[in-house]
Design a protein around this motif. Sequence first.
Motif, PDB file in Angstrom:
ATOM      1  N   ALA A   9       0.787  -1.233   0.034  1.00  0.00           N
ATOM      2  CA  ALA A   9       0.051   0.074  -0.025  1.00  0.00           C
ATOM      3  C   ALA A   9       0.819   1.144   0.083  1.00  0.00           C
ATOM      4  O   ALA A   9       1.748   1.593   0.778  1.00  0.00           O
ATOM      5  N   ILE A  10       0.590   2.054  -1.085  1.00  0.00           N
ATOM      6  CA  ILE A  10       1.161   3.473  -0.876  1.00  0.00           C
ATOM      7  C   ILE A  10       0.067   4.310  -0.214  1.00  0.00           C
ATOM      8  O   ILE A  10      -0.969   4.537  -0.977  1.00  0.00           O
ATOM      9  N   LEU A  11       0.408   4.841   1.082  1.00  0.00           N
ATOM     10  CA  LEU A  11      -0.705   5.607   1.873  1.00  0.00           C
ATOM     11  C   LEU A  11      -0.112   6.939   1.737  1.00  0.00           C
ATOM     12  O   LEU A  11       0.900   7.303   1.947  1.00  0.00           O
ATOM     13  N   ASN A  12      -1.092   7.830   1.166  1.00  0.00           N
ATOM     14  CA  ASN A  12      -0.919   9.166   0.893  1.00  0.00           C
ATOM     15  C   ASN A  12      -2.098  10.133   1.437  1.00  0.00           C
ATOM     16  O   ASN A  12      -3.007   9.907   1.225  1.00  0.00           O
ATOM     17  N   ASP A  13      -1.631  11.040   2.116  1.00  0.00           N
ATOM     18  CA  ASP A  13      -2.533  11.767   2.916  1.00  0.00           C
ATOM     19  C   ASP A  13      -3.171  12.713   2.097  1.00  0.00           C
ATOM     20  O   ASP A  13      -4.192  13.553   2.389  1.00  0.00           O
ATOM     21  N   GLU A  14      -2.832  12.886   0.780  1.00  0.00           N
ATOM     22  CA  GLU A  14      -3.483  13.820  -0.210  1.00  0.00           C
ATOM     23  C   GLU A  14      -4.485  12.977  -1.266  1.00  0.00           C
ATOM     24  O   GLU A  14      -5.105  13.952  -2.019  1.00  0.00           O
ATOM     25  N   THR A  15      -4.407  11.781  -0.876  1.00  0.00           N
ATOM     26  CA  THR A  15      -5.222  11.050  -1.812  1.00  0.00           C
ATOM     27  C   THR A  15      -6.795  11.260  -1.505  1.00  0.00           C
ATOM     28  O   THR A  15      -7.158  11.172  -0.662  1.00  0.00           O
ATOM     29  N   LEU A  16      -7.485  11.416  -2.603  1.00  0.00           N
ATOM     30  CA  LEU A  16      -9.062  11.311  -2.440  1.00  0.00           C
ATOM     31  C   LEU A  16      -9.204   9.894  -2.283  1.00  0.00           C
ATOM     32  O   LEU A  16      -9.120   8.909  -2.990  1.00  0.00           O
ATOM     33  N   ARG A  17     -10.469   9.891  -1.450  1.00  0.00           N
ATOM     34  CA  ARG A  17     -11.262   8.804  -1.379  1.00  0.00           C
ATOM     35  C   ARG A  17     -11.990   8.115  -2.542  1.00  0.00           C
ATOM     36  O   ARG A  17     -12.774   8.781  -3.080  1.00  0.00           O
ATOM     37  N   PRO A  18     -11.961   6.889  -2.889  1.00  0.00           N
ATOM     38  CA  PRO A  18     -12.384   6.407  -4.037  1.00  0.00           C
ATOM     39  C   PRO A  18     -14.119   6.723  -4.304  1.00  0.00           C
ATOM     40  O   PRO A  18     -14.637   6.921  -5.286  1.00  0.00           O
ATOM     41  N   GLU A  19     -14.593   6.740  -2.982  1.00  0.00           N
ATOM     42  CA  GLU A  19     -16.043   7.108  -2.983  1.00  0.00           C
ATOM     43  C   GLU A  19     -16.565   8.368  -3.437  1.00  0.00           C
ATOM     44  O   GLU A  19     -17.686   8.743  -3.554  1.00  0.00           O
ATOM     45  N   THR A  20     -15.373   9.448  -3.567  1.00  0.00           N
ATOM     46  CA  THR A  20     -15.663  10.701  -3.586  1.00  0.00           C
ATOM     47  C   THR A  20     -15.373  11.392  -4.869  1.00  0.00           C
ATOM     48  O   THR A  20     -15.340  12.400  -5.141  1.00  0.00           O
ATOM     49  N   ALA A  21     -14.427  10.563  -5.688  1.00  0.00           N
ATOM     50  CA  ALA A  21     -13.633  11.173  -7.034  1.00  0.00           C
ATOM     51  C   ALA A  21     -13.580  10.040  -8.023  1.00  0.00           C
ATOM     52  O   ALA A  21     -13.778   8.834  -7.928  1.00  0.00           O
ATOM     53  N   GLU A  22     -13.319  10.565  -9.169  1.00  0.00           N
ATOM     54  CA  GLU A  22     -13.146   9.744 -10.146  1.00  0.00           C
ATOM     55  C   GLU A  22     -11.465   9.399 -10.467  1.00  0.00           C
ATOM     56  O   GLU A  22     -11.061   8.471 -11.179  1.00  0.00           O
ATOM     57  N   LYS A  23     -10.558  10.029  -9.970  1.00  0.00           N
ATOM     58  CA  LYS A  23      -9.173  10.032  -9.824  1.00  0.00           C
ATOM     59  C   LYS A  23      -8.727  10.158  -8.557  1.00  0.00           C
ATOM     60  O   LYS A  23      -9.437  10.989  -7.544  1.00  0.00           O
ATOM     61  N   PRO A  24      -7.446   9.828  -8.123  1.00  0.00           N
ATOM     62  CA  PRO A  24      -7.014   9.810  -6.637  1.00  0.00           C
ATOM     63  C   PRO A  24      -6.552  11.162  -6.188  1.00  0.00           C
ATOM     64  O   PRO A  24      -6.373  11.566  -5.038  1.00  0.00           O
ATOM     65  N   PHE A  25      -6.470  12.076  -7.333  1.00  0.00           N
ATOM     66  CA  PHE A  25      -5.593  13.284  -6.861  1.00  0.00           C
ATOM     67  C   PHE A  25      -6.450  14.532  -7.510  1.00  0.00           C
ATOM     68  O   PHE A  25      -6.677  14.395  -8.650  1.00  0.00           O
ATOM     69  N   PHE A  26      -6.626  15.756  -6.966  1.00  0.00           N
ATOM     70  CA  PHE A  26      -7.150  16.815  -7.511  1.00  0.00           C
ATOM     71  C   PHE A  26      -6.033  17.200  -8.720  1.00  0.00           C
ATOM     72  O   PHE A  26      -6.666  17.718  -9.789  1.00  0.00           O
ATOM     73  N   SER A  27      -4.807  17.131  -8.336  1.00  0.00           N
ATOM     74  CA  SER A  27      -3.647  17.672  -9.259  1.00  0.00           C
ATOM     75  C   SER A  27      -3.750  16.494 -10.585  1.00  0.00           C
ATOM     76  O   SER A  27      -3.311  15.149  -9.926  1.00  0.00           O
ATOM     77  N   GLU A  28      -3.556  16.872 -11.761  1.00  0.00           N
ATOM     78  CA  GLU A  28      -3.461  15.869 -12.824  1.00  0.00           C
ATOM     79  C   GLU A  28      -2.187  15.486 -12.867  1.00  0.00           C
ATOM     80  O   GLU A  28      -1.595  14.418 -13.236  1.00  0.00           O
ATOM     81  N   THR A  29      -1.326  16.448 -12.317  1.00  0.00           N
ATOM     82  CA  THR A  29       0.390  16.094 -12.406  1.00  0.00           C
ATOM     83  C   THR A  29       0.523  14.863 -11.401  1.00  0.00           C
ATOM     84  O   THR A  29       1.297  13.843 -11.889  1.00  0.00           O
ATOM     85  N   HIS A  30      -0.163  14.750 -10.212  1.00  0.00           N
ATOM     86  CA  HIS A  30      -0.140  13.774  -9.405  1.00  0.00           C
ATOM     87  C   HIS A  30      -0.870  12.539  -9.839  1.00  0.00           C
ATOM     88  O   HIS A  30      -0.114  11.714  -9.916  1.00  0.00           O
ATOM     89  N   ASN A  31      -1.639  12.467 -10.493  1.00  0.00           N
ATOM     90  CA  ASN A  31      -2.526  11.545 -11.078  1.00  0.00           C
ATOM     91  C   ASN A  31      -1.407  10.788 -12.071  1.00  0.00           C
ATOM     92  O   ASN A  31      -1.365   9.578 -12.326  1.00  0.00           O
ATOM     93  N   ILE A  32      -0.835  11.727 -12.833  1.00  0.00           N
ATOM     94  CA  ILE A  32       0.149  11.194 -14.088  1.00  0.00           C
ATOM     95  C   ILE A  32       1.142  10.406 -13.445  1.00  0.00           C
ATOM     96  O   ILE A  32       1.762   9.448 -13.848  1.00  0.00           O
ATOM     97  N   GLY A  33       1.829  11.141 -12.360  1.00  0.00           N
ATOM     98  CA  GLY A  33       2.942  10.631 -11.547  1.00  0.00           C
ATOM     99  C   GLY A  33       2.756   9.401 -11.040  1.00  0.00           C
ATOM    100  O   GLY A  33       3.589   8.269 -11.151  1.00  0.00           O
ATOM    101  N   TYR A  34       1.734   9.085 -10.418  1.00  0.00           N
ATOM    102  CA  TYR A  34       1.235   7.810  -9.649  1.00  0.00           C
ATOM    103  C   TYR A  34       0.916   6.674 -10.741  1.00  0.00           C
ATOM    104  O   TYR A  34       0.964   5.365 -10.508  1.00  0.00           O
ATOM    105  N   ALA A  35       0.190   7.076 -11.680  1.00  0.00           N
ATOM    106  CA  ALA A  35      -0.324   6.279 -12.796  1.00  0.00           C
ATOM    107  C   ALA A  35       1.430   5.689 -13.526  1.00  0.00           C
ATOM    108  O   ALA A  35       1.269   4.512 -13.637  1.00  0.00           O
ATOM    109  N   ALA A  36       2.083   6.570 -13.440  1.00  0.00           N
ATOM    110  CA  ALA A  36       3.343   6.060 -14.069  1.00  0.00           C
ATOM    111  C   ALA A  36       4.054   4.930 -13.094  1.00  0.00           C
ATOM    112  O   ALA A  36       4.690   4.068 -13.474  1.00  0.00           O
TER     113      ALA A  36
END
Length: 345
Positions: A9-36
């Motif tokens: 598990a990568i635990l991150n305090d900035e991660t959005l909870r799955p029930e509240t969002a379609e992607k894990p971060f508000f920042s698309e830069t973060h989404n791209i980084g973690y997807a990689a």
Amino acid sequence: MKLNSRFFAILNDETLRPETAEKPFFSETHNIGYAAIFERSSEMNVSVLLAHDGDYFEGKVRAAWYYGQGKWHKGGVQEIYGIYDKFQSSTPWGRQILADAASRGIPIFNDPMLSMVVDDKLLSYVNFSDVMPYTAYFNKGNSDIQKVVHDFQEQCKFHGYGEIASFVCKPQTGHAAKNVFRFDQNNIMDIFSIPDGEYVLQPFIESIEGIPDVGIKGRHDVRLILANGEFVTSFVRQPKKHHDFISNYFDAKEMIYFHREEEVPKGFLAVAKKMDQKFAHIRPRLLSYDLVRDQHTGRVLCFEMNARPGVMFDPENPNDVAGARLLHIGILRCIEDCIRTRTGA
């Protein structure tokens, strides 16, 4: 999505909870980084998930993010075999997570004792006073400010810095350059107005002459990343003109990358490896070292360490993509070490 029974598990305090969002971060830069990272993990056959640290409970996560086939997926309760600490583990809630995981034999990367030294700038100085700028404690709200500043300036003289032209005040356990202040004779009274809290004071290390032999012009922050003492990658950030000393606010066009050891400016890697050797008994470990060459003495100094280097990158910059890939591989190899420890594989 078919899930493997073993997940780190990568635990991150900035991660959005799955029930509240379609992607894990508000920042698309973060989404791209973690997807990689997930893409690299698939190549290396390392099963990882991403979750908000608040969803951890009793060796499991209540909900998690996964990435595959070019998109994010959501999952429910999942047992975990280890934790990559990308949350604020020094907080009471963070310490509670660490204690619970430790009681269950769940490995944590980086080791909490290592992160404690790295996160606390005063503790870092106590352990590395030979290669870090002189550092003093300052409690805004409780300390006598005038006395603290006077004593700090006197100690700077004692430690060989002479009459310092300016100094930096930053949170003792802060990150991402939040609430970092620089004071000189023109704005020294502003120190009475900064937010209350625990800080450290350090002499400002002037590096405005850069490192001409490798094309670094002006003030700089050479970030070196090591995994288990081995070179991963390195890059140089230079502050934007309107942030004349904070390299976190850097000009991307001025970035310089060193993806091979032999490219790193002379003296920098030696300092980072010397510091890292103090942690040699802790494995796995992945740390970044932020270094600068003092133009007055020529010494390479480390002004900060980081146990959770950022995984984001600019997808339009091939050098940034290459550096991020090296970092992601380094992180995943450390995770592999943790999994072997837990499973005996």
